[in-house]
Design an enzyme around this catalytic site. Structure first.
Site, PDB file in Angstrom:
ATOM      1  N   HIS A 118       0.716  -1.218  -0.101  1.00  0.00           N
ATOM      2  CA  HIS A 118       0.085   0.104  -0.141  1.00  0.00           C
ATOM      3  C   HIS A 118       0.960   1.279  -0.139  1.00  0.00           C
ATOM      4  CE1 HIS A 118      -3.537   2.474   1.865  1.00  0.00           C
ATOM      5  NE2 HIS A 118      -2.547   3.374   1.916  1.00  0.00           N
ATOM      6  N   GLU A 119       1.692   1.344   1.055  1.00  0.00           N
ATOM      7  CA  GLU A 119       2.582   2.479   1.097  1.00  0.00           C
ATOM      8  C   GLU A 119       3.528   2.669   0.070  1.00  0.00           C
ATOM      9  OE1 GLU A 119       1.955   4.668   3.282  1.00  0.00           O
ATOM     10  OE2 GLU A 119       0.620   3.435   4.176  1.00  0.00           O
ATOM     11  N   HIS A 122       2.177   4.524  -3.217  1.00  0.00           N
ATOM     12  CA  HIS A 122       2.057   5.904  -3.000  1.00  0.00           C
ATOM     13  C   HIS A 122       3.246   6.609  -3.517  1.00  0.00           C
ATOM     14  CE1 HIS A 122      -1.728   6.185  -0.637  1.00  0.00           C
ATOM     15  NE2 HIS A 122      -1.238   5.780   0.410  1.00  0.00           N
ATOM     16  N   ASP A 131      -5.206   7.868  -1.832  1.00  0.00           N
ATOM     17  CA  ASP A 131      -6.112   7.047  -0.953  1.00  0.00           C
ATOM     18  C   ASP A 131      -7.863   7.505  -1.296  1.00  0.00           C
ATOM     19  OD1 ASP A 131      -4.168   5.528   0.690  1.00  0.00           O
ATOM     20  OD2 ASP A 131      -3.743   7.304   1.818  1.00  0.00           O
TER      21      ASP A 131
END
Length: 168
Positions: A118-119, A122, A131
């Site tokens: 997820h991170e 980014h 998000d």
């Protein structure tokens, strides 16, 4: 890895999470490369299959899988119990972990390994996802209602990579 304010125990936990993230990224990329048309796994998280959007997701996971998660810098100085982690998208490879991260499993839904996917999504060089929604139900709803946002949603990438429960 480089650690900022992480105990020895947390360093060990982060090394395991980095290894799991590396596996998730490689497996997601392999899956996309071998499934170049609509599948349940793809449409659940990214919506109706169209080649242009598929190519965007493929590009993201190609970039993410080329990261060496074990060379990231992990900052353990955040104690916010309601947050897993955060990054500055332009500061590649620097991830700050917060309270919720330490309560997560290494693998599976909303896991430590998945959080690193997820991170990493980014980071600008990996696709610079945003998000838009959080959680599996939200991500599935977004895939149905707005695939263009789903392919730009970090949790959608995490859940596609975690693949739990497993989808074909």
């Amino acid at each position: 890895a480089t650690f900022v304010g992480c105990s020895a125990t947390r360093q060990t936990q982060l090394n395991a999470a980095a290894s799991q993230a590396q596996t998730y990224a490689a497996n997601a990329l392999s899956y996309l490369n071998s499934h170049t048309s609509s599948t349940t796994r793809y449409t659940t998280w990214f919506g109706t299959f169209v080649t242009s959007r598929y190519n965007t997701v493929l590009s993201h996971f190609s970039s993410i899988s080329s990261n060496t998660f074990s060379s990231y810098t992990f900052d353990c100085t955040c104690s916010d119990s309601g947050t897993y982690a955060f990054v500055n998208p332009s500061n590649f490879g620097y991830v700050t972990l917060c309270g919720a991260f330490w309560n997560a499993p290494v693998a599976g839904t909303d896991s430590r390994g998945g959080t690193l996917i997820h991170e990493s999504s980014h980071f600008t060089r990996n696709g610079g996802t945003d998000d838009h929604v959080y959680g599996q139900a939200g991500a599935q709803s977004l895939a149905r209602s707005n695939p263009a946002q789903a392919i730009d949603n970090a949790d959608s990438h995490e859940y596609f990579a975690e693949n739990n429960p497993a989808l074909a």
